[in-house]
Design a protein around this motif. Sequence first.
Motif, PDB file in Angstrom:
ATOM      1  N   GLU A  25       0.721  -0.929   0.123  1.00  0.00           N
ATOM      2  CA  GLU A  25       0.032   0.378  -0.587  1.00  0.00           C
ATOM      3  C   GLU A  25       0.657   0.867   0.312  1.00  0.00           C
ATOM      4  N   VAL A  46      -4.757   4.851   5.097  1.00  0.00           N
ATOM      5  CA  VAL A  46      -5.918   4.609   4.416  1.00  0.00           C
ATOM      6  C   VAL A  46      -6.527   4.440   3.870  1.00  0.00           C
ATOM      7  N   ASN A  48      -8.965   2.190   1.605  1.00  0.00           N
ATOM      8  CA  ASN A  48      -9.663   2.167   0.340  1.00  0.00           C
ATOM      9  C   ASN A  48     -10.794   1.301   0.014  1.00  0.00           C
ATOM     10  N   ALA A  49     -11.147   1.388  -1.205  1.00  0.00           N
ATOM     11  CA  ALA A  49     -12.222   0.549  -1.574  1.00  0.00           C
ATOM     12  C   ALA A  49     -13.206  -0.509  -0.850  1.00  0.00           C
ATOM     13  N   GLN A  50     -12.429  -1.159  -1.395  1.00  0.00           N
ATOM     14  CA  GLN A  50     -13.175  -2.197  -0.395  1.00  0.00           C
ATOM     15  C   GLN A  50     -13.360  -1.890   1.179  1.00  0.00           C
ATOM     16  N   GLN A  51     -12.739  -1.765   1.940  1.00  0.00           N
ATOM     17  CA  GLN A  51     -13.236  -0.869   2.942  1.00  0.00           C
ATOM     18  C   GLN A  51     -14.419   0.200   2.836  1.00  0.00           C
ATOM     19  N   GLU A 125     -12.031   6.488  -4.908  1.00  0.00           N
ATOM     20  CA  GLU A 125     -11.377   4.793  -5.163  1.00  0.00           C
ATOM     21  C   GLU A 125     -10.693   4.365  -3.386  1.00  0.00           C
ATOM     22  N   ARG A 126      -9.509   6.250  -2.726  1.00  0.00           N
ATOM     23  CA  ARG A 126      -9.650   5.654  -1.780  1.00  0.00           C
ATOM     24  C   ARG A 126      -9.519   7.028  -0.805  1.00  0.00           C
ATOM     25  N   GLU A 128      -6.873   9.505   1.236  1.00  0.00           N
ATOM     26  CA  GLU A 128      -5.766   8.971   2.894  1.00  0.00           C
ATOM     27  C   GLU A 128      -6.202  10.315   3.140  1.00  0.00           C
ATOM     28  N   LYS A 152     -12.029   7.940  -8.658  1.00  0.00           N
ATOM     29  CA  LYS A 152     -11.089   6.746  -9.652  1.00  0.00           C
ATOM     30  C   LYS A 152     -11.059   6.245 -11.201  1.00  0.00           C
TER      31      LYS A 152
END
Length: 205
Positions: A25, A46, A48-51, A125-126, A128, A152
């Motif tokens: 990452e 960070v 991310n998209a899954q979280q 997308e994510r 930070e 994204k």
Amino acid sequence: IIQALYVLAQDSTYVDSSRVRTLSEVVISTSRTEKEAFTEPRSVTVINAQQIAAANVKTLPELLSQIESIYIVGNGMNPGGNQSVSLRGTNTNQTAILIDGISINDPSSPNNSFDIGDLTLNSVERIEIVRGSNSTMYGSGAIGGSLNIITKGKGDKPFEANADFRFGTNFNVSNAQIRYTDKSGVYLSVGLNNIASKGFDATID
């Protein structure tokens, strides 16, 4: 046991699976260049998209309110109210809000803080989050830290679309996004966010 350890020590092909491995990452908000989050001395988170998908929230303030050291001023209040970010107890105008590395603010607000209440997560997308003074990178408005929202990029397919609708007795929410990616890698993303309400009485708890 001693003999087994001696054999392993002599075997040059033995690989210790318990070695510490650096995560892949990366984070760009601390230095504007890609760096491994594991090696960054600052306090960095960070998302991310899954979280984001697993959090089961619809708006950015709802997501950020679940992160430690972040306080969303106005979160949970009547829709339409200003919602700003306070990081590590600093004022709302001392947290730098960035979209794809570009600093944004609201000159119409009294303290120049940005209202994140209307930002949805469809195109994110994510995220930070850098805690602590980051003023050397983004100026005096980043004393509390910085929040970089990365959208994204190009998709795997030429056309991608997603939509989300919520209906209630007091207000309705509609979110939609269409993304087109050319063969050369150039992409275009268009999003729509609509919140319709008959109004809320702020004097009622």
